[in-house]
Design an enzyme around this catalytic site. Structure first.
Site, PDB file in Angstrom:
ATOM      1  N   LYS A  44      30.876  74.005  -9.909  1.00  0.00           N
ATOM      2  CA  LYS A  44      29.682  74.835  -9.658  1.00  0.00           C
ATOM      3  C   LYS A  44      29.011  75.242 -10.972  1.00  0.00           C
ATOM      4  O   LYS A  44      27.804  75.085 -11.136  1.00  0.00           O
ATOM      5  CB  LYS A  44      30.082  76.092  -8.890  1.00  0.00           C
ATOM      6  CG  LYS A  44      28.974  77.126  -8.827  1.00  0.00           C
ATOM      7  CD  LYS A  44      29.409  78.416  -8.173  1.00  0.00           C
ATOM      8  CE  LYS A  44      29.959  79.440  -9.105  1.00  0.00           C
ATOM      9  NZ  LYS A  44      29.058  80.426  -9.666  1.00  0.00           N
ATOM     10  N   ASN A  45      29.821  75.776 -11.912  1.00  0.00           N
ATOM     11  CA  ASN A  45      29.183  76.365 -13.094  1.00  0.00           C
ATOM     12  C   ASN A  45      28.647  75.320 -14.074  1.00  0.00           C
ATOM     13  O   ASN A  45      27.857  75.650 -14.951  1.00  0.00           O
ATOM     14  CB  ASN A  45      30.137  77.360 -13.773  1.00  0.00           C
ATOM     15  CG  ASN A  45      30.287  78.627 -12.932  1.00  0.00           C
ATOM     16  OD1 ASN A  45      29.453  78.892 -12.054  1.00  0.00           O
ATOM     17  ND2 ASN A  45      31.332  79.386 -13.167  1.00  0.00           N
TER      18      ASN A  45
ATOM     19  N   CYS B 271      27.021  87.603  -8.598  1.00  0.00           N
ATOM     20  CA  CYS B 271      28.129  88.505  -8.249  1.00  0.00           C
ATOM     21  C   CYS B 271      28.019  89.817  -9.016  1.00  0.00           C
ATOM     22  O   CYS B 271      27.690  89.826 -10.199  1.00  0.00           O
ATOM     23  CB  CYS B 271      29.463  87.843  -8.596  1.00  0.00           C
ATOM     24  SG  CYS B 271      29.892  86.485  -7.506  1.00  0.00           S
TER      25      CYS B 271
ATOM     26  N   ARG C 195      25.785  92.932 -16.605  1.00  0.00           N
ATOM     27  CA  ARG C 195      25.686  91.512 -16.987  1.00  0.00           C
ATOM     28  C   ARG C 195      24.432  91.311 -17.836  1.00  0.00           C
ATOM     29  O   ARG C 195      23.442  90.710 -17.397  1.00  0.00           O
ATOM     30  CB  ARG C 195      25.656  90.613 -15.731  1.00  0.00           C
ATOM     31  CG  ARG C 195      26.930  90.726 -14.913  1.00  0.00           C
ATOM     32  CD  ARG C 195      27.001  89.722 -13.785  1.00  0.00           C
ATOM     33  NE  ARG C 195      27.341  88.395 -14.252  1.00  0.00           N
ATOM     34  CZ  ARG C 195      27.570  87.346 -13.458  1.00  0.00           C
ATOM     35  NH1 ARG C 195      27.494  87.501 -12.143  1.00  0.00           N
ATOM     36  NH2 ARG C 195      27.876  86.169 -13.943  1.00  0.00           N
ATOM     37  N   PRO C 196      24.444  91.842 -19.072  1.00  0.00           N
ATOM     38  CA  PRO C 196      23.245  91.740 -19.918  1.00  0.00           C
ATOM     39  C   PRO C 196      22.948  90.291 -20.304  1.00  0.00           C
ATOM     40  O   PRO C 196      23.840  89.439 -20.255  1.00  0.00           O
ATOM     41  CB  PRO C 196      23.616  92.563 -21.163  1.00  0.00           C
ATOM     42  CG  PRO C 196      25.097  92.604 -21.192  1.00  0.00           C
ATOM     43  CD  PRO C 196      25.577  92.467 -19.768  1.00  0.00           C
ATOM     44  N   ILE C 197      21.684  90.044 -20.703  1.00  0.00           N
ATOM     45  CA  ILE C 197      21.341  88.694 -21.184  1.00  0.00           C
ATOM     46  C   ILE C 197      20.744  88.770 -22.598  1.00  0.00           C
ATOM     47  O   ILE C 197      19.956  87.931 -22.997  1.00  0.00           O
ATOM     48  CB  ILE C 197      20.401  87.934 -20.202  1.00  0.00           C
ATOM     49  CG1 ILE C 197      19.115  88.713 -19.927  1.00  0.00           C
ATOM     50  CG2 ILE C 197      21.101  87.596 -18.911  1.00  0.00           C
ATOM     51  CD1 ILE C 197      18.021  87.837 -19.310  1.00  0.00           C
ATOM     52  N   ASP C 198      21.159  89.804 -23.325  1.00  0.00           N
ATOM     53  CA  ASP C 198      20.612  90.005 -24.674  1.00  0.00           C
ATOM     54  C   ASP C 198      20.889  88.824 -25.612  1.00  0.00           C
ATOM     55  O   ASP C 198      20.051  88.497 -26.459  1.00  0.00           O
ATOM     56  CB  ASP C 198      21.170  91.302 -25.285  1.00  0.00           C
ATOM     57  CG  ASP C 198      22.691  91.308 -25.311  1.00  0.00           C
ATOM     58  OD1 ASP C 198      23.305  91.153 -24.240  1.00  0.00           O
ATOM     59  OD2 ASP C 198      23.276  91.426 -26.405  1.00  0.00           O
ATOM     60  N   GLN C 199      22.030  88.153 -25.459  1.00  0.00           N
ATOM     61  CA  GLN C 199      22.347  87.040 -26.361  1.00  0.00           C
ATOM     62  C   GLN C 199      21.477  85.808 -26.065  1.00  0.00           C
ATOM     63  O   GLN C 199      21.136  85.055 -26.974  1.00  0.00           O
ATOM     64  CB  GLN C 199      23.827  86.660 -26.262  1.00  0.00           C
ATOM     65  CG  GLN C 199      24.770  87.778 -26.643  1.00  0.00           C
ATOM     66  CD  GLN C 199      24.550  88.262 -28.069  1.00  0.00           C
ATOM     67  OE1 GLN C 199      24.583  87.485 -29.024  1.00  0.00           O
ATOM     68  NE2 GLN C 199      24.295  89.555 -28.223  1.00  0.00           N
TER      69      GLN C 199
ATOM     70  N   ASP D 255      37.682  83.875 -13.749  1.00  0.00           N
ATOM     71  CA  ASP D 255      37.326  83.404 -12.401  1.00  0.00           C
ATOM     72  C   ASP D 255      38.553  83.029 -11.569  1.00  0.00           C
ATOM     73  O   ASP D 255      38.413  82.666 -10.397  1.00  0.00           O
ATOM     74  CB  ASP D 255      36.355  82.211 -12.491  1.00  0.00           C
ATOM     75  CG  ASP D 255      35.002  82.627 -13.038  1.00  0.00           C
ATOM     76  OD1 ASP D 255      34.750  83.839 -13.129  1.00  0.00           O
ATOM     77  OD2 ASP D 255      34.200  81.741 -13.386  1.00  0.00           O
TER      78      ASP D 255
ATOM     79  N   ARG E 166      28.661  80.569  -1.745  1.00  0.00           N
ATOM     80  CA  ARG E 166      27.901  80.266  -2.959  1.00  0.00           C
ATOM     81  C   ARG E 166      28.663  79.300  -3.852  1.00  0.00           C
ATOM     82  O   ARG E 166      28.057  78.564  -4.626  1.00  0.00           O
ATOM     83  CB  ARG E 166      27.640  81.555  -3.749  1.00  0.00           C
ATOM     84  CG  ARG E 166      26.551  82.419  -3.161  1.00  0.00           C
ATOM     85  CD  ARG E 166      26.160  83.540  -4.114  1.00  0.00           C
ATOM     86  NE  ARG E 166      26.467  83.130  -5.455  1.00  0.00           N
ATOM     87  CZ  ARG E 166      27.244  83.816  -6.293  1.00  0.00           C
ATOM     88  NH1 ARG E 166      27.764  84.940  -5.932  1.00  0.00           N
ATOM     89  NH2 ARG E 166      27.484  83.352  -7.493  1.00  0.00           N
TER      90      ARG E 166
END
Ligand code: EPZ
Length: 419
Positions: A22-23, A117, A122-126, A306, A398
């Site tokens: 999936k990932n 999930c 769950r930041p996306i700063d990077q 996971d 999912r």
């Protein structure tokens, strides 16, 4: 509303064919936006995250033909809009990959803040830092991300934390950029390597994926006209390996890369399970109550977060007390409350959970809080005496292709019931 009804206990025995990862797949599909042409993706898991990914690509102008339930041919010659549908993109996590790919292809994108999930912050700063270092402007307003760049330029990008998503996203934005991008402190997960392999097959110049420094030399064009098969799912394989141990079963898992499973194999041996490694398949069996063990989740090649809930089921019935330390996500112990409803004795405090192993679990109605929690509850239902009803199946659907059919084939008494 649907629920899974599992009646146990059952010792799982037989063969399982592992699906595509999936990932990896949720990143490879947006990566096709970098190709001015056609390509075929095989070994796609047939799960709802893939269906949503396809709908987003189609909304952007891509043409998709399903060859069978695990293969698509995708034509990204004409991308007609830079506005990704907000309702779809905010439904799942990996929609953030649309940003890297579209910035590179179109120089512009509007996309909903990614969902997915609920595992804590769950930041996306990077991701944003990487795009900005390559010359993009990124703003976030009322749940929408706006990203723009005249022409992305290669740059050194040092990741403050090891992030799968940010590593892949910066790789996507770097592929067609002018010059060289070097990602330092990169994630090394098998899905990161698979996305790099896909892009290289299409003409990209990416070196070092799988180590913590990835070098991407920008190229003018990706050519398409190729077929790519998604890597087998490390996490689905690990889920069944742990199911074999928890149920004192004997499973042969086909279509997997056993090198990706080493951290799981080591823990299975530690708890008293047996593993035979055949390279592209693996046999796992256990004929006694598992031993206690301590786990700390870590980025690859460490023990994967996971698989933490599935391992939690094994430790909940182990002989003795165990500790799990979750180092990636803030809220990944929600499943422990559900296991306690089934008779487990687990105390979770922040990122640590204490497991006092019990001899038996008992069936109960339980709620899946996220994807891997859902898989853990399916295993727990198979271990438990009596009937377990599992609710909130949208999380499981999912990420696991036909979970009940795969479990049924190895002996589980499991049905999907509509209420
Ligand atoms: C990916 O999420 C996976 N999802 C997750 O799988 C997995 O749990 C996670 O990697 C870790 O292996 C997909 O690949 C779609 P990260 P991702 O960026 O990329 C922090 C599943 O069940 N961080 O590696 O979102 C973050 O808060 C799912 O299949 C920042 O601080 O995870 C976390 O603590 C759940 N800033 C850590 O880094 C950022 O910009 C690792 O997150 C990005 C991340």
């Amino acid at each position: 509303m649907e629920k899974l009804v599992v009646t146990g206990p059952t010792s799982l025995k037989g063969e399982v064919t592992i699906s595509g990862a999936k990932n990896a797949a949720v990143a490879i599909l947006p990566a096709t936006l970098l190709i001015d042409g056609i390509c075929t993706i095989e070994n796609l898991p047939n799960i709802s995250d893939i269906k949503i990914s396809c709908q987003i690509l189609e909304a952007l102008g891509a043409k998709i033909k399903w060859n069978n339930k695990n293969s698509i041919t995708i034509d990204t010659t004409n991308i007609t809009t830079t506005k990704a549908p907000l309702d779809l993109t905010s439904k799942f996590r990996a929609s953030y990959y649309i940003i890297g790919a579209m910035l590179s292809r179109m120089g512009e994108i509007e996309v909903g803040m990614p969902g997915g999930c609920k595992l804590g912050a769950r930041p996306i700063d990077q991701h944003i830092k990487g795009f900005e270092l390559q010359g993009a402007t990124v703003t976030v307003e009322k749940g929408t991300i706006y990203a723009k760049a005249k022409k992305l330029k290669g740059s050194p990008v040092y990741m403050d934390i090891v992030s799968v998503g940010a590593t892949i996203n910066v790789m996507l934005s770097a592929v067609l950029a002018e010059g060289t991008t070097i990602i330092d402190n990169a994630a090394k997960e098998p899905h990161v390597v698979d996305v790099a392999n896909f892009l290289n097959t299409m003409g990209a110049d990416i070196r070092g994926a799988g180590t913590d420094v990835i070098k991407i030399n920008g190229v003018k064009k990706l050519h398409g006209n190729a077929t790519y098969s998604v890597v087998p799912d490390q996490i689905e394989a690990g889920t069944f390996m742990l199911a074999a141990v928890a149920t004192r079963g004997d499973l042969l898992l086909k279509n997997c890369i056993t090198k990706h499973l080493e951290s799981i194999t080591a823990k299975i041996v530690e708890v008293g399970g047996n593993v035979e490694d055949y390279g592209d398949s693996i046999r796992v069996w256990c004929n006694k109550r598992p031993n206690k063990a301590n786990i700390k989740t870590l980025p690859y090649p460490g023990f994967p977060t996971d698989l933490q809930p599935q391992m939690g089921v094994v430790l909940s019935i182990a002989n003795g007390s165990s500790i799990i330390n979750e180092s990636i996500w803030e809220s990944r112990f929600q499943y422990t409350e559900e296991l306690n409803k089934m008779g487990a004795k687990i105390t979770a405090q922040g990122k640590t959970a204490f497991f006092e192993g019990v001899k038996k679990l008992y069936g109960a109605p339980v709620y899946s809080s996220d994807l891997r929690a859902g898989a853990a509850l399916v295993i727990a239902g198979t271990v438990a005496e009596g009937t377990t009803e599992i609710y909130n199946l949208e999380h499981i659907d999912r990420g696991y292709e036909n979970i009940e059919e795969k479990f049924r084939k190895i002996g589980a008494k499991i049905e999907r019931v509509k209420e």
